[in-house]
Enzyme design. Structure first.
Site, PDB file in Angstrom:
ATOM      1  N   GLU A 166       0.806  -1.225   0.000  1.00  0.00           N
ATOM      2  CA  GLU A 166       0.000   0.000   0.000  1.00  0.00           C
ATOM      3  C   GLU A 166       0.839   1.275   0.000  1.00  0.00           C
ATOM      4  OE1 GLU A 166      -2.980  -0.016   3.060  1.00  0.00           O
ATOM      5  OE2 GLU A 166      -3.830  -1.918   2.438  1.00  0.00           O
ATOM      6  N   GLU A 355      -5.297  -8.699   1.442  1.00  0.00           N
ATOM      7  CA  GLU A 355      -5.884  -8.321   2.741  1.00  0.00           C
ATOM      8  C   GLU A 355      -7.362  -8.056   2.544  1.00  0.00           C
ATOM      9  OE1 GLU A 355      -4.114  -4.966   4.819  1.00  0.00           O
ATOM     10  OE2 GLU A 355      -2.097  -5.672   4.334  1.00  0.00           O
TER      11      GLU A 355
HETATM   12  C1  FCB Z   1      -4.213  -1.914   5.766  1.00  0.00           C
HETATM   13  C2  FCB Z   1      -2.797  -2.202   6.211  1.00  0.00           C
HETATM   14  C3  FCB Z   1      -2.703  -3.212   7.337  1.00  0.00           C
HETATM   15  C4  FCB Z   1      -3.798  -3.004   8.362  1.00  0.00           C
HETATM   16  C5  FCB Z   1      -5.147  -2.892   7.695  1.00  0.00           C
HETATM   17  C6  FCB Z   1      -6.295  -2.721   8.663  1.00  0.00           C
HETATM   18  O1  FCB Z   1      -4.257  -0.666   5.151  1.00  0.00           O
HETATM   19  O2  FCB Z   1      -2.047  -2.711   5.128  1.00  0.00           O
HETATM   20  O3  FCB Z   1      -1.424  -3.114   7.896  1.00  0.00           O
HETATM   21  O4  FCB Z   1      -3.506  -1.945   9.159  1.00  0.00           O
HETATM   22  O5  FCB Z   1      -5.140  -1.819   6.795  1.00  0.00           O
END
Ligand code: FCB
Length: 453
Positions: A166, A355
């Site tokens: 990110e 994620e």
């Molecule tokens: C994302 C991050 C991760 C975590 C989630 C909730 O943006 O990559 O580290 O904090 O959010």
């Protein structure tokens, strides 16, 4: 019980869980770890909601073996984690073999349990001694050196590696909105940082490939849809600018395209940091792309001067909508919308959802955490994935964020994203209902007896 489409059974689709170094390891100097910008940020009063830090976190540095057993018990065959740059190099950027040894031990443990590692080289914990951080072009070259070290020393054990996690957050939350390390608030700086992060990615890929050709290399992004707060032309324009920053800013250079003129204009004279040849470096062929998805954003026309420079203002989600504990809108359709949008605009390689998950702060009661919000969140997002797969999207895997409750950046320990509860006093791990639900699915389907929806 979670319901999944036949195309998503673990024999055909990769199921994993994800963590990151700073959020779980603990940040003591043991093993020669050097400070990172997140250690510095935590030390500044008022930066972290509960005034906490990553000092102990989940103490994973000492408890990694127990945690790997947990991953295995839950039935996962894939684990995404990040390597802390600040464990790998000394302040003079020399290899720190003790730091490397920690990851060797972790990889040994994963191997013994038949779990495939999926590593990320940079999940925000930039070593503090890299002067100027991402504003300094040199940092991109230091990243390439670091990537090369990992390729040399761990590369044969890492089948799939992402350079950055990110970069939007590193650049814009870190250098424009100032809510993440290093906490700067300057629009031009954020765009400089974004450019240097993309350069670091490209140089990192080149450096890695000069050592090893067989590793699948990619990057993890968090593209998002930004919907306008109202149908007014001003709000629509603002939402378009927000989306440019979120998506075009990263995806264009990755695929050899220039930044949109609106973004370039915001750099002013700083545009000179983009040198001839940089775009070719950024646009290295990718073997995969990792997408992190949580929610969507709503944007409206700017009001204050600083928002005018940015061109938009984020609006808090409508409180009458379903929100997670952290206040993010639960918007599963966004997962399909964003992937369809991206596929229409850029020639994406195979996608992994690296994620997805929810903050659900439901406490433990009598040793059980009924995190129903999270269970529903996961189910509704998996339903979207099933639709996408049915329509032919090339998505190869799904990683839930996160294995453990952990240090949630500026929110400290106030937001719990884990499918496993962590008691931060005793470090006891207790799988929540969501973890048991996933476990049932993974164990069940490993026995080749899946009940399809
Ligand atoms: C994302 C991050 C991760 C975590 C989630 C909730 O943006 O990559 O580290 O904090 O959010």
């Amino acid at each position: 019980m979670l319901k999944i489409a036949p195309s998503m059974t673990p024999d055909r689709f990769e199921w994993g869980c994800a963590t990151s170094s700073f959020q779980i390891e603990g940040t003591g100097e043991e093993g020669g770890r050097v400070p990172s910008i997140w250690d510095d940020f935590c030390a500044q009063p008022g930066r972290i909601k509960d005034a906490s830090s990553g000092l102990i976190a989940c103490d994973h540095f000492h408890r990694y073996a127990e945690d790997v057993r947990l991953i295995a018990d839950l039935g996962f065959k894939h684990y995404r984690f990040s390597i802390a740059w600040s464990r790998i190099v000394s302040t003079s950027n020399q290899l720190n073999t003790h730091g490397l040894d920690f990851y060797k031990r972790l990889l040994d443990e994963l191997e013994q349990h038949g779990i495939t590692p999926n590593a990320t080289l940079f999940h925000w914990d930039l070593p503090s001694h890299l002067e100027g951080g991402w504003l300094n072009r040199e940092t991109a070259y230091r990243f390439a050196d670091y990537a090369q070290l990992i390729a040399q020393h761990l590369g044969d054990r890492l089948p799939r590696v992402a350079t950055l996690n990110e970069p939007w957050c590193s650049a814009f939350l870190g250098y424009d909105l100032g809510v993440f390390a290093p906490g700067a608030q300057n629009r031009e700086s954020a765009l400089c940082a974004a450019h240097h992060l993309l350069l670091a990615h490209g140089l990192g890929v080149q450096a890695w490939r000069s050592e090893r050709e067989n590793t699948a290399l990619g990057i993890v992004l968090n593209p998002e849809l930004c919907d306008p707060a109202t149908p007014s032309p001003q709000d629509k324009y603002a939402a378009m600018l927000a989306e440019c920053e979120r998506n075009e800013c990263f995806l264009n250079p990755l695929f050899g395209r220039e930044w949109p003129v609106e973004l370039k204009a915001q750099m002013g004279t700083q545009i000179q940091i983009c040198k001839e040849g940089d775009l070719e470096i950024c646009a290295q062929p990718l073997d995969f792309i990792g997408l992190n998805y949580y929610t969507r954003s709503i944007a409206k026309a700017p009001e204050s001067d600083s928002d005018k420079t940015r061109g938009y203002l984020f609006v808090a989600p409508d409180p009458t909508k379903d929100l997670t504990s952290i206040g993010w809108e639960i918007y599963p359709e966004g997962l399909s919308r964003v992937i369809n949008h991206l596929n229409a605009k850029w020639p994406l390689p195979p996608i992994w959802i690296t994620e997805n998950g929810a903050a659900d702060n439901t406490p433990l009661e009598d040793g059980i955490c009924h995190d129903d919000l999270r269970c529903n969140y996961l189910q509704t997002h998996l339903d979207q994935l099933a639709n996408l797969l049915e329509k032919g999207a090339d998505i190869r895997g799904y990683y839930v964020w996160s294995l453990l409750d952990n240090f949630e950046w500026a929110q400290g320990y106030s937001q719990r994203f884990g499918i496993v509860h962590v008691d931060f006093q005793t470090q006891k791990r207790t799988p929540k209902k969501s973890a048991l639900m996933i476990q049932a699915l993974l164990h069940h389907s490993t026995n080749h007896d899946v009940s399809h929806p």
